[in-house]
Design an enzyme around this catalytic site. Sequence first.
Site, mmCIF file in Angstrom:
data_model
loop_
_atom_site.group_PDB
_atom_site.id
_atom_site.type_symbol
_atom_site.label_atom_id
_atom_site.label_comp_id
_atom_site.label_asym_id
_atom_site.label_seq_id
_atom_site.Cartn_x
_atom_site.Cartn_y
_atom_site.Cartn_z
ATOM 1 N N PHE A 76 5.041 14.959 3.711
ATOM 2 C CA PHE A 76 3.628 14.922 3.841
ATOM 3 C C PHE A 76 3.153 14.726 5.041
ATOM 4 O O PHE A 76 3.750 13.528 5.709
ATOM 5 C CB PHE A 76 3.257 13.458 2.806
ATOM 6 C CG PHE A 76 1.764 13.339 2.658
ATOM 7 C CD1 PHE A 76 1.193 14.068 1.812
ATOM 8 C CD2 PHE A 76 1.191 12.364 3.276
ATOM 9 C CE1 PHE A 76 -0.197 14.198 1.755
ATOM 10 C CE2 PHE A 76 -0.162 11.945 3.066
ATOM 11 C CZ PHE A 76 -0.975 13.101 2.231
ATOM 12 N N ALA A 77 2.598 15.637 5.778
ATOM 13 C CA ALA A 77 2.181 15.561 7.256
ATOM 14 C C ALA A 77 0.412 15.338 7.456
ATOM 15 O O ALA A 77 0.087 16.033 7.653
ATOM 16 C CB ALA A 77 2.661 16.813 7.724
ATOM 17 N N SER B 298 -4.491 5.116 10.664
ATOM 18 C CA SER B 298 -5.367 4.678 9.071
ATOM 19 C C SER B 298 -6.807 5.394 9.478
ATOM 20 O O SER B 298 -7.078 5.718 8.369
ATOM 21 C CB SER B 298 -5.666 3.138 9.448
ATOM 22 O OG SER B 298 -4.651 2.253 9.239
ATOM 23 N N ILE C 207 6.878 10.967 10.126
ATOM 24 C CA ILE C 207 6.725 11.984 9.049
ATOM 25 C C ILE C 207 8.288 11.868 8.444
ATOM 26 O O ILE C 207 9.347 12.168 8.800
ATOM 27 C CB ILE C 207 6.578 13.508 9.342
ATOM 28 C CG1 ILE C 207 5.189 13.658 10.070
ATOM 29 C CG2 ILE C 207 6.608 14.395 8.177
ATOM 30 C CD1 ILE C 207 4.091 13.106 9.311
ATOM 31 N N THR C 208 8.172 11.154 7.058
ATOM 32 C CA THR C 208 9.417 10.904 6.391
ATOM 33 C C THR C 208 10.027 12.082 5.904
ATOM 34 O O THR C 208 9.408 13.154 5.478
ATOM 35 C CB THR C 208 8.955 9.941 5.051
ATOM 36 O OG1 THR C 208 8.412 8.697 5.698
ATOM 37 C CG2 THR C 208 10.409 9.570 4.287
ATOM 38 N N GLN D 187 14.429 -29.110 -6.897
ATOM 39 C CA GLN D 187 13.075 -28.813 -7.332
ATOM 40 C C GLN D 187 12.385 -27.949 -6.224
ATOM 41 O O GLN D 187 11.707 -26.925 -6.550
ATOM 42 C CB GLN D 187 12.285 -29.958 -7.586
ATOM 43 C CG GLN D 187 12.623 -30.704 -8.842
ATOM 44 C CD GLN D 187 11.812 -31.888 -9.381
ATOM 45 O OE1 GLN D 187 10.797 -32.319 -8.700
ATOM 46 N NE2 GLN D 187 11.956 -32.230 -10.823
ATOM 47 N N GLU E 112 1.754 4.582 3.427
ATOM 48 C CA GLU E 112 0.644 4.952 2.451
ATOM 49 C C GLU E 112 -0.411 4.125 2.482
ATOM 50 O O GLU E 112 -0.974 3.836 1.414
ATOM 51 C CB GLU E 112 1.568 5.156 1.181
ATOM 52 C CG GLU E 112 2.579 5.960 1.048
ATOM 53 C CD GLU E 112 3.335 6.651 -0.085
ATOM 54 O OE1 GLU E 112 2.407 6.838 -0.899
ATOM 55 O OE2 GLU E 112 4.411 7.299 -0.060
HETATM 56 N N1 COS Z 1 -10.030 10.787 -4.267
HETATM 57 C C1 COS Z 1 -10.752 11.804 -4.184
HETATM 58 N N2 COS Z 1 -11.387 11.816 -3.392
HETATM 59 C C2 COS Z 1 -11.624 10.816 -2.310
HETATM 60 C C3 COS Z 1 -10.819 9.688 -2.461
HETATM 61 C C4 COS Z 1 -9.878 9.740 -3.609
HETATM 62 N N3 COS Z 1 -8.909 8.671 -4.001
HETATM 63 N N4 COS Z 1 -10.954 8.726 -1.330
HETATM 64 C C5 COS Z 1 -12.008 9.277 -0.608
HETATM 65 N N5 COS Z 1 -12.283 10.537 -1.184
HETATM 66 C C6 COS Z 1 -13.489 11.375 -0.480
HETATM 67 C C7 COS Z 1 -14.818 10.573 -0.594
HETATM 68 O O1 COS Z 1 -15.281 10.603 -1.767
HETATM 69 C C8 COS Z 1 -15.402 11.511 0.471
HETATM 70 O O2 COS Z 1 -15.803 12.359 -0.163
HETATM 71 P P1 COS Z 1 -17.468 12.964 0.409
HETATM 72 O O3 COS Z 1 -17.286 13.370 1.860
HETATM 73 O O4 COS Z 1 -17.769 14.169 -0.524
HETATM 74 O O5 COS Z 1 -18.407 11.884 0.211
HETATM 75 C C9 COS Z 1 -14.165 12.033 1.318
HETATM 76 O O6 COS Z 1 -12.924 11.792 0.709
HETATM 77 C C10 COS Z 1 -13.981 10.833 2.742
HETATM 78 O O7 COS Z 1 -13.681 9.631 2.000
HETATM 79 P P2 COS Z 1 -14.276 8.511 3.020
HETATM 80 O O8 COS Z 1 -15.637 8.431 3.413
HETATM 81 O O9 COS Z 1 -13.990 7.161 2.358
HETATM 82 O O10 COS Z 1 -13.325 8.647 4.281
HETATM 83 P P3 COS Z 1 -12.917 7.794 5.370
HETATM 84 O O11 COS Z 1 -12.804 8.712 6.694
HETATM 85 O O12 COS Z 1 -14.069 6.682 5.505
HETATM 86 O O13 COS Z 1 -11.436 7.029 5.218
HETATM 87 C C11 COS Z 1 -9.925 5.597 4.359
HETATM 88 C C12 COS Z 1 -11.185 6.095 4.233
HETATM 89 C C13 COS Z 1 -9.682 4.578 5.603
HETATM 90 C C14 COS Z 1 -9.749 4.909 3.076
HETATM 91 C C15 COS Z 1 -8.652 6.697 4.444
HETATM 92 O O14 COS Z 1 -8.835 7.245 5.635
HETATM 93 C C16 COS Z 1 -7.220 6.167 4.224
HETATM 94 O O15 COS Z 1 -6.940 6.200 3.219
HETATM 95 N N6 COS Z 1 -6.612 6.020 5.306
HETATM 96 C C17 COS Z 1 -5.212 5.553 5.360
HETATM 97 C C18 COS Z 1 -4.390 6.643 5.410
HETATM 98 C C19 COS Z 1 -2.965 6.522 5.014
HETATM 99 O O16 COS Z 1 -2.780 6.038 3.948
HETATM 100 N N7 COS Z 1 -1.971 7.007 5.722
HETATM 101 C C20 COS Z 1 -0.719 6.721 5.450
HETATM 102 C C21 COS Z 1 -0.160 8.177 5.688
HETATM 103 S S1 COS Z 1 1.133 8.677 4.699
HETATM 104 S S2 COS Z 1 2.490 7.583 4.842
#
Ligand code: COS
Length: 383
Positions: free
Chosen positions: A122-123, A131, A156-157, A280, A364
């Site tokens: 997953f890239a 974040s 990237i794992t 304890q 994640e």
């Molecule tokens: N399922 C479906 N759609 C989703 C969703 C989900 N779980 N989460 C968000 N969306 C959609 C939102 O509804 C929004 O749609 P619209 O533009 O139509 O309104 C769109 O995606 C953008 O969402 P949002 O505005 O919340 O995006 P942000 O840029 O504010 O980011 C976070 C949100 C911070 C939560 C996100 O960037 C994130 O999860 N970051 C962490 C990334 C991560 O986990 N990295 C690890 C990599 S893998 S090891």
Amino acid sequence: MIRDPEITQAFLDSVRTFVNERLIPAENTVAETDQIPEEIVQEMKAMGLFGLTVPEEYGGLGVTMEEESLIMFEMGRASPAFRSLFGTTVGIGSQGILIDGTQAQKDHYLPKLASGELTASFALTEPEAGSDAGSLRTSARREGDVYIVNGSKRFITNAPTAGIFTLMARTDPNNKGSGGVSAFIVDAKTPGITVGKPDKKMGQRGAHTADVNFDNVRVPAENIIGGKEGMGFKTAMKVLEKGRIHIAAICVGAAERMLEDALKYAMERRQFGQPIAEFQLVQAMLADSKMEAYAARCMVIDAARRRDNGENVSTEASCCKLFASEICGKVADRAVQIFGGSGYVADHGIERFYRDVRLFRLYEGTSQIQQLVIARNMIKAAS
Ligand code: COS
């Protein structure tokens, strides 16, 4: 949802036996060599672990989220590197195709992923976009029947062994936000892709991460997931949502394993004329760890069942990931404390677990990102 309790129990029993008899005894070797022995990889393939989440019509086991969670409770008891080998493929690596892919993409890739012939990575993350995944810069510019991809991905794992990447790249240069991102299936052998040296990590030896660079990589237009531009960020979020329950289940398994080891040690180790388990203050550490692991287990099962019922579990998935990864860290810390000086040296493996599980609070989605997702969902629902 459990489809057939007897079949599920038989599979869980075989995973538990495999973990106890094959994986746990190989943990030191994996830590020393930074490699999972090839015979174990083959055994995992034969057990169907690479195809856990792929539907049966494509050659997988098609497990439900609840079944997957129960399996990950068992897998989490062994060093996390073992899970990483197939978990990235069955989880975030392939879920984009499964959730949003076209029929042709599913037909082509899922059987190869299910058999373990292809490893999927997953890239999403980049040097400047961790974040804040929606700000990613890797570009995919359409030129006739292909997209030309340029950019870099980080941490990237399984990148060194990947057969395909689920790649998130910006197809709309005028949209700097998440709406300009599309997801692609990219063959790792495509000219222009280079994988960097494996990262030197704090723990999880045997699980490899690396940078991946894309230099004018030509990706067929038909490889855009779902066949539509601009949907890639949402695909990534859906994939991560499921992945967060999966990781939470692994955290539960790891916490239970560390607690099991700490309890055994506390009952054997004698100080002041009695086993330290009879003190304890040690009992308090054991009890708090048990309570937290139990709470995390219940949360994971509840979130998994809700997802299987078709509910939106964005909040619950983040709650599980946040709680389970945090308690896993606390249990690791208490386990080292119970082992005392012996917990700080490599002989008992508990210091290795302590380092290995630190990653769960980062990948994640960090704990802080889970808090943000939960609070945002609460505010949205209330307004
Ligand atoms: N399922 C479906 N759609 C989703 C969703 C989900 N779980 N989460 C968000 N969306 C959609 C939102 O509804 C929004 O749609 P619209 O533009 O139509 O309104 C769109 O995606 C953008 O969402 P949002 O505005 O919340 O995006 P942000 O840029 O504010 O980011 C976070 C949100 C911070 C939560 C996100 O960037 C994130 O999860 N970051 C962490 C990334 C991560 O986990 N990295 C690890 C990599 S893998 S090891």
